[in-house]
Scaffold this motif. Structure first.
Motif, mmCIF file in Angstrom:
data_model
loop_
_atom_site.group_PDB
_atom_site.id
_atom_site.type_symbol
_atom_site.label_atom_id
_atom_site.label_comp_id
_atom_site.label_asym_id
_atom_site.label_seq_id
_atom_site.Cartn_x
_atom_site.Cartn_y
_atom_site.Cartn_z
ATOM 1 N N LEU A 80 0.837 -1.209 0.000
ATOM 2 C CA LEU A 80 0.000 0.000 0.000
ATOM 3 C C LEU A 80 0.864 1.248 0.000
ATOM 4 O O LEU A 80 0.617 2.197 -0.749
ATOM 5 C CB LEU A 80 -0.905 0.035 1.237
ATOM 6 N N MET A 81 1.900 1.243 0.840
ATOM 7 C CA MET A 81 2.768 2.421 0.918
ATOM 8 C C MET A 81 3.512 2.634 -0.402
ATOM 9 O O MET A 81 3.745 3.758 -0.825
ATOM 10 C CB MET A 81 3.751 2.295 2.082
ATOM 11 N N PHE A 82 3.848 1.509 -1.058
ATOM 12 C CA PHE A 82 4.476 1.613 -2.370
ATOM 13 C C PHE A 82 3.499 2.274 -3.359
ATOM 14 O O PHE A 82 3.867 3.165 -4.126
ATOM 15 C CB PHE A 82 4.880 0.213 -2.858
ATOM 16 N N LEU A 83 2.248 1.835 -3.267
ATOM 17 C CA LEU A 83 1.201 2.403 -4.148
ATOM 18 C C LEU A 83 1.036 3.908 -3.908
ATOM 19 O O LEU A 83 1.021 4.705 -4.856
ATOM 20 C CB LEU A 83 -0.119 1.679 -3.892
ATOM 21 N N PHE A 84 0.938 4.290 -2.639
ATOM 22 C CA PHE A 84 0.787 5.718 -2.324
ATOM 23 C C PHE A 84 2.028 6.497 -2.787
ATOM 24 O O PHE A 84 1.911 7.615 -3.310
ATOM 25 C CB PHE A 84 0.591 5.923 -0.813
ATOM 26 N N GLY A 85 3.195 5.887 -2.597
ATOM 27 C CA GLY A 85 4.437 6.540 -3.010
ATOM 28 C C GLY A 85 4.481 6.753 -4.517
ATOM 29 O O GLY A 85 4.908 7.817 -4.996
ATOM 30 N N GLU A 86 4.019 5.749 -5.255
ATOM 31 C CA GLU A 86 4.023 5.866 -6.716
ATOM 32 C C GLU A 86 3.073 6.974 -7.176
ATOM 33 O O GLU A 86 3.388 7.749 -8.077
ATOM 34 C CB GLU A 86 3.618 4.530 -7.358
ATOM 35 N N LEU A 87 1.908 7.009 -6.526
ATOM 36 C CA LEU A 87 0.951 8.071 -6.876
ATOM 37 C C LEU A 87 1.563 9.439 -6.586
ATOM 38 O O LEU A 87 1.433 10.373 -7.377
ATOM 39 C CB LEU A 87 -0.342 7.918 -6.064
ATOM 40 N N HIS A 88 2.215 9.545 -5.453
ATOM 41 C CA HIS A 88 2.878 10.779 -5.052
ATOM 42 C C HIS A 88 3.905 11.188 -6.105
ATOM 43 O O HIS A 88 3.982 12.345 -6.526
ATOM 44 C CB HIS A 88 3.489 10.538 -3.671
ATOM 45 N N LYS A 89 4.669 10.187 -6.603
ATOM 46 C CA LYS A 89 5.675 10.488 -7.635
ATOM 47 C C LYS A 89 5.018 10.955 -8.930
ATOM 48 O O LYS A 89 5.573 11.750 -9.675
ATOM 49 C CB LYS A 89 6.512 9.235 -7.921
ATOM 50 N N LEU A 90 3.808 10.416 -9.176
ATOM 51 C CA LEU A 90 3.102 10.811 -10.419
ATOM 52 C C LEU A 90 2.407 12.170 -10.283
ATOM 53 O O LEU A 90 1.765 12.628 -11.220
ATOM 54 C CB LEU A 90 2.062 9.742 -10.773
ATOM 55 N N GLY A 91 2.492 12.769 -9.103
ATOM 56 C CA GLY A 91 1.946 14.122 -8.949
ATOM 57 C C GLY A 91 0.750 14.235 -8.034
ATOM 58 O O GLY A 91 0.242 15.329 -7.809
ATOM 59 N N THR A 92 0.282 13.106 -7.502
ATOM 60 C CA THR A 92 -0.852 13.153 -6.569
ATOM 61 C C THR A 92 -0.385 13.703 -5.217
ATOM 62 O O THR A 92 0.670 13.305 -4.728
ATOM 63 C CB THR A 92 -1.426 11.741 -6.366
ATOM 64 N N ALA A 93 -1.150 14.617 -4.652
ATOM 65 C CA ALA A 93 -0.873 15.094 -3.299
ATOM 66 C C ALA A 93 -1.508 14.109 -2.332
ATOM 67 O O ALA A 93 -2.697 13.809 -2.463
ATOM 68 C CB ALA A 93 -1.452 16.485 -3.105
ATOM 69 N N VAL A 94 -0.727 13.564 -1.417
ATOM 70 C CA VAL A 94 -1.234 12.544 -0.499
ATOM 71 C C VAL A 94 -1.241 13.084 0.932
ATOM 72 O O VAL A 94 -0.239 13.656 1.375
ATOM 73 C CB VAL A 94 -0.365 11.262 -0.563
ATOM 74 N N VAL A 95 -2.370 12.943 1.604
ATOM 75 C CA VAL A 95 -2.439 13.260 3.038
ATOM 76 C C VAL A 95 -2.938 11.997 3.727
ATOM 77 O O VAL A 95 -4.037 11.522 3.431
ATOM 78 C CB VAL A 95 -3.396 14.444 3.315
ATOM 79 N N LEU A 96 -2.118 11.448 4.597
ATOM 80 C CA LEU A 96 -2.413 10.148 5.193
ATOM 81 C C LEU A 96 -2.483 10.290 6.714
ATOM 82 O O LEU A 96 -1.480 10.601 7.358
ATOM 83 C CB LEU A 96 -1.299 9.178 4.769
ATOM 84 N N ALA A 97 -3.643 10.113 7.254
ATOM 85 C CA ALA A 97 -3.804 10.190 8.712
ATOM 86 C C ALA A 97 -3.432 8.843 9.309
ATOM 87 O O ALA A 97 -3.893 7.799 8.819
ATOM 88 C CB ALA A 97 -5.243 10.542 9.061
ATOM 89 N N THR A 98 -2.600 8.852 10.318
ATOM 90 C CA THR A 98 -2.173 7.575 10.910
ATOM 91 C C THR A 98 -1.792 7.729 12.374
ATOM 92 O O THR A 98 -1.465 8.826 12.836
ATOM 93 C CB THR A 98 -0.987 6.981 10.112
ATOM 94 N N HIS A 99 -1.846 6.589 13.064
ATOM 95 C CA HIS A 99 -1.331 6.502 14.432
ATOM 96 C C HIS A 99 -0.036 5.693 14.440
ATOM 97 O O HIS A 99 0.587 5.531 15.487
ATOM 98 C CB HIS A 99 -2.340 5.755 15.326
ATOM 99 N N SER A 100 0.320 5.154 13.279
ATOM 100 C CA SER A 100 1.397 4.171 13.230
ATOM 101 C C SER A 100 2.781 4.822 13.232
ATOM 102 O O SER A 100 3.165 5.504 12.278
ATOM 103 C CB SER A 100 1.221 3.296 11.980
#
Lengths: 293, 244
Positions: B193-213
């Motif tokens: 999942l983190m790889f997926l979010f990272g790839e999207l981020h590289k493609l220009g998507t702004a990612v905001v991820l709420a977490t406790h982890s």
């Protein structure tokens, strides 16, 4: 893989589930009501196609020669009128039958003593409604005391009854369709409230109002097609049963049978209902969604 | 990204501005404000964690950013449009450019995993061939190839979460808002999942991820937005946030 399933689980609620049955019942009633109206219209058309007969009574005169001359002039005048097919003098035999209830069997020599009027039947061409006032004016210009009477006194009552049935059937059909629209609007609004979370999700995913409204529209249309076809088939069976089945036992419950055009018009009722239902669902959904932001 | 303090932080690639919050406050009904004086700018191609104790307002902030709720004060500008001023249809178009991973999944129970993921594509008017291709690939990549026809009730919590993520990213949104997207997922899949979010981020998507982890913050270092009692405090580097 991809299914045509709706995004909103509209079949999961009792109101939506029974919508098809409600539509079926109301379409059944609407088709029956329209069948009554069309049969009444058919009866009216048949009545109007039957040639109308007016009887002219010329008072008795002492001199047969004068009477003959009057009769000839009246007949000539009437046959000149537009719409008159022919005229015929009522024969002495028919006259005897007419007076029999009052005088019993009258011997020919006794009849000569009675001041019987001379009767003239005026038959109009099919579809022509006689103008009794003009006819009376014309006859009375020749014989001032002549009496005019349209044969078949029940005809007016028949026409009136058929006209009433026509309006009653048509009105009831429209009323049922109006009820159908109200039912669909109420069910759609209730479904919208019940599925507000799902609607909210769809809108969060970017669904415009028309996309969400389309869900309700498609569901209503599917219910209309399912329920409408069942209701129509049941109504059709009822009409056929009422019109044709009694003839098997030599009965005639309904004096007229639907014409081919009537069947086509009846088939339009569920189509019109489906169209109204779809539009009503769309209207209710769009207006309901407009309250949300 | 910059906060009201005007500080630039790591991960800000200074792409086009996606989202701006100006003096935003938010309350539920007549209760006290759960968010106060939020000033925030999110640019394209940035990745931020949103952290804070329970009740700090993380989910509320994500709901504001996803246009799920309206602010009680302040102004939100999304893709250059003041959201208070846009027409209803335009609001739908703006929302279609946002992917949201809901903490409570919000899957439609009567639809299969495939149809749940296909939903945003159908709403966007994609053709069925395209939908079939995108959705199948996405679910297969997340390890759900065998579960495409399963209804949410037939899926495990982790699988449901993956379906929710797939639904959020299948349209390749310009802004991805994820509320605890890894909380129910087994460790091997978190990596994916983190790889997926990272790839999207590289493609220009702004990612905001709420977490406790803390594990996430330590292993995938991105700038952190820290919420405390409804206020956004200045960004901290991910390493320090994890340590805290």
């Amino acid at each position: 893989m991809a299914t045509a399933e709706l995004d909103l689980p509209l079949d999961d609620t009792p109101a939506s589930r029974f919508l098809a049955w409600l539509i079926g019942g109301l379409v059944f009633l609407a088709v029956l009501a329209c069948a009554v109206a069309l049969l009444a219209q058919g009866a009216l058309d048949r009545l109007s196609e039957r040639p109308r007969i007016v009887t002219v009574a010329l008072p008795a005169v002492d001199d047969p020669a004068v009477g003959e001359a009057e009769l000839a002039r009246v007949r000539a005048a009437l046959e000149d009128m537009s719409g008159v097919a022919w005229t015929a003098v009522v024969s002495e035999e028919e006259l005897d039958k007419l007076i029999e209830p009052w005088f019993g069997v009258v011997a020919p020599e006794a009849r000569a003593e009675l001041p019987l009027p001379r009767l003239l039947d005026v038959r109009f061409q099919p579809g022509v409604v006689p103008d009794l006032t003009a006819l009376a004016r014309k006859v009375r210009a020749i014989v001032p005391n002549a009496l005019i009477d349209e044969t078949g006194p029940a005809r007016g009552a028949l026409e009136e009854a058929a006209q009433r049935l026509r309006w009653l059937g048509g009105g009831a059909g429209l009323l049922v369709l109006a009820v159908l629209v109200v039912v669909v609007v109420v069910v759609t609004r209730a479904s919208l409230d019940l599925h507000d979370e799902t609607v909210d999700l769809l809108r969060l995913l970017g669904a415009p109002d028309r996309y969400v409204a389309r869900q309700f529209e498609l569901h209503a249309m599917a219910s209309a097609l399912r329920g409408g076809s069942v209701g129509f088939a049941a109504a059709l069976a009822t009409v056929v049963g009422l019109v044709h089945l009694p003839t098997l036992w030599g009965l005639r419950l309904v004096p007229v049978v639907p014409r081919p055009l009537d069947w086509i018009l009846l088939a339009m009722v569920p189509v019109l209902a489906a169209l109204l239902i779809t539009l009503a669902a769309r209207f209710a959904a769009v207006h309901g969604l407009a309250r949300l932001r | 990204m910059s906060t009201g303090s005007g500080m630039a932080v790591d991960g800000d690639r200074s792409g086009a501005t996606i989202l701006q919050l100006h003096g935003v406050g938010m309350r539920y009904g007549s209760a006290d404000e759960v968010l106060r004086d939020i000033d925030l700018t999110i640019n394209a191609g940035t990745f931020h964690y949103l952290v804070g104790p329970s009740g700090a307002g993380k989910t509320s902030l994500l709901r504001l950013m996803s246009l799920s709720v309206a602010p009680s004060r302040g102004r939100i500008v999304l893709f250059g449009r003041d959201v208070a001023m846009v027409e209803r249809d335009e609001l739908g178009r703006l929302r279609r450019r946002i992917g949201v991973v809901f903490q409570d999944f919000r899957l439609l129970e009567h639809l299969s995993a495939f149809d749940n993921v296909a939903l945003p594509l159908r709403i966007g008017g994609a053709d069925e061939e395209q939908i079939s291709s995108y959705v199948s690939q996405m679910l297969a990549w997340l390890g759900l190839a065998e579960r495409m026809e399963a209804k949410p009730a037939e899926l495990s919590m982790g699988q449901r979460q993956l379906v929710t993520v797939a639904r959020a990213v299948v349209t390749r949104p310009a802004l991805l808002l994820a509320d605890e997207p890894t909380s129910n997922v087994e460790p091997a899949r978190v990596e994916r999942l983190m790889f997926l979010f990272g790839e999207l981020h590289k493609l220009g998507t702004a990612v905001v991820l709420a977490t406790h982890s803390r594990e996430l913050l330590r292993r995938w270092a991105f700038p952190v937005l820290h919420l405390d009692r409804g206020r956004l405090i200045r960004p901290v580097p991910a390493g320090r946030a994890a340590a805290e």
